[in-house]
Design a protein around this motif. Structure first.
Motif, short mmCIF file in Angstrom:
data_model
loop_
_atom_site.label_atom_id
_atom_site.label_comp_id
_atom_site.label_asym_id
_atom_site.label_seq_id
_atom_site.Cartn_x
_atom_site.Cartn_y
_atom_site.Cartn_z
N VAL A 1 41.08 53.86 44.87
CA VAL A 1 40.58 52.66 45.38
C VAL A 1 38.87 53.33 45.80
O VAL A 1 38.43 54.56 45.06
CB VAL A 1 40.48 53.43 47.08
CG1 VAL A 1 40.32 52.04 47.85
CG2 VAL A 1 42.36 53.13 47.61
N ILE A 2 38.66 52.23 44.97
CA ILE A 2 36.98 52.05 44.68
C ILE A 2 36.57 52.00 46.41
O ILE A 2 36.63 49.90 47.12
CB ILE A 2 36.33 50.72 43.47
CG1 ILE A 2 37.40 51.10 42.16
CG2 ILE A 2 34.88 50.35 44.17
CD1 ILE A 2 36.37 52.06 41.45
N ILE A 3 35.09 52.11 46.54
CA ILE A 3 34.26 52.08 48.03
C ILE A 3 33.27 51.18 47.57
O ILE A 3 32.48 51.34 46.72
CB ILE A 3 34.20 53.38 48.33
CG1 ILE A 3 35.61 53.96 49.01
CG2 ILE A 3 33.30 53.21 50.10
CD1 ILE A 3 36.25 53.26 50.03
N ASN B 1 41.58 50.19 42.37
CA ASN B 1 40.11 51.51 40.78
C ASN B 1 41.22 50.69 39.31
O ASN B 1 42.51 50.98 39.54
CB ASN B 1 41.04 52.73 40.59
CG ASN B 1 39.82 52.53 39.51
OD1 ASN B 1 39.91 52.53 38.77
ND2 ASN B 1 38.88 53.95 39.63
N PRO B 2 41.04 49.13 39.06
CA PRO B 2 41.87 48.87 37.41
C PRO B 2 42.34 50.05 37.22
O PRO B 2 42.43 49.79 36.27
CB PRO B 2 40.43 47.45 37.24
CG PRO B 2 39.12 48.21 38.15
CD PRO B 2 39.32 49.31 38.92
N PRO C 1 34.67 55.36 43.51
CA PRO C 1 36.32 55.93 43.34
C PRO C 1 35.77 56.90 44.61
O PRO C 1 34.92 57.23 44.95
CB PRO C 1 36.21 56.45 42.22
CG PRO C 1 36.18 55.90 41.21
CD PRO C 1 34.37 55.74 41.57
N SER C 2 37.01 56.79 45.64
CA SER C 2 36.21 57.14 46.69
C SER C 2 36.74 58.74 46.73
O SER C 2 36.48 59.81 47.87
CB SER C 2 37.90 57.29 48.35
OG SER C 2 39.46 56.42 47.08
N THR C 3 37.61 59.32 45.48
CA THR C 3 37.85 60.67 45.51
C THR C 3 37.02 60.92 45.18
O THR C 3 36.15 62.31 45.16
CB THR C 3 38.86 60.54 44.49
OG1 THR C 3 38.90 59.51 43.14
CG2 THR C 3 40.52 60.36 44.97
#
Length: 151
Positions: A89-91, A82-83, A49-51
């Motif tokens: 968002v997933i990187i 991100n499901p 995850p971007s976070t």
């Protein structure tokens, strides 16, 4: 105090030399040390995850955003929703990103192996003990615990 005997000077000078060395290697691949660091911190199988990336690497969000944008433009990463959390968002690494990650990892291994081959086990153990102590003192806010003014 002589700057050559100052712990912070030695840490800073050594890190600057390491960063310069890594940036020189990264430049051969049209990259930077910061980009390589991001590549090494993205989960190869599931993405990250971007976070989570910023805190994981101790990087400010604006710096990370700029690096991720460059990496995306070069085709090293992709962004997927991100499901588990539609707001994030997933990187994920692309095939090119995975190849670049392998190169980065190789440079890190080469550096570590050269140092390990060049110092004694006892010296290496002492190095890790000292750096661990420094990090713990800082994390526990023990360096300036009495709010002493610098002289």
């Amino acid at each position: 105090m002589d700057k050559d005997k100052s712990i912070d000077h030695q840490l800073r000078a050594t890190w600057q030399a390491v960063a310069k060395m890594y940036n020189e290697q990264a430049a051969k691949h049209d990259s930077t040390m910061a980009t390589a660091f991001v590549l090494l911190n993205i989960d190869v199988d599931n993405g990250t995850p971007s976070t989570s990336l910023g805190p994981l690497m101790g990087m400010e969000p604006t710096s990370l955003s700029r690096i991720l944008k460059t990496m995306e433009d070069k085709g090293a990463i992709s962004r997927e929703k991100n499901p588990d959390d539609g707001r994030s968002v997933i990187i994920k690494l692309t095939n090119y990103g995975i190849e670049m990650r392998k190169i980065s990892k190789g440079h890190v291994f080469q550096f570590n192996n050269k140092i390990i081959d060049s110092v004694t086990d006892q010296d290496l153990e002492s190095f890790f003990k000292v750096t661990s102590t420094i990090n713990k003192l800082i994390a526990d806010k023990k360096i300036y615990e009495n709010n002493q003014e610098a002289v």
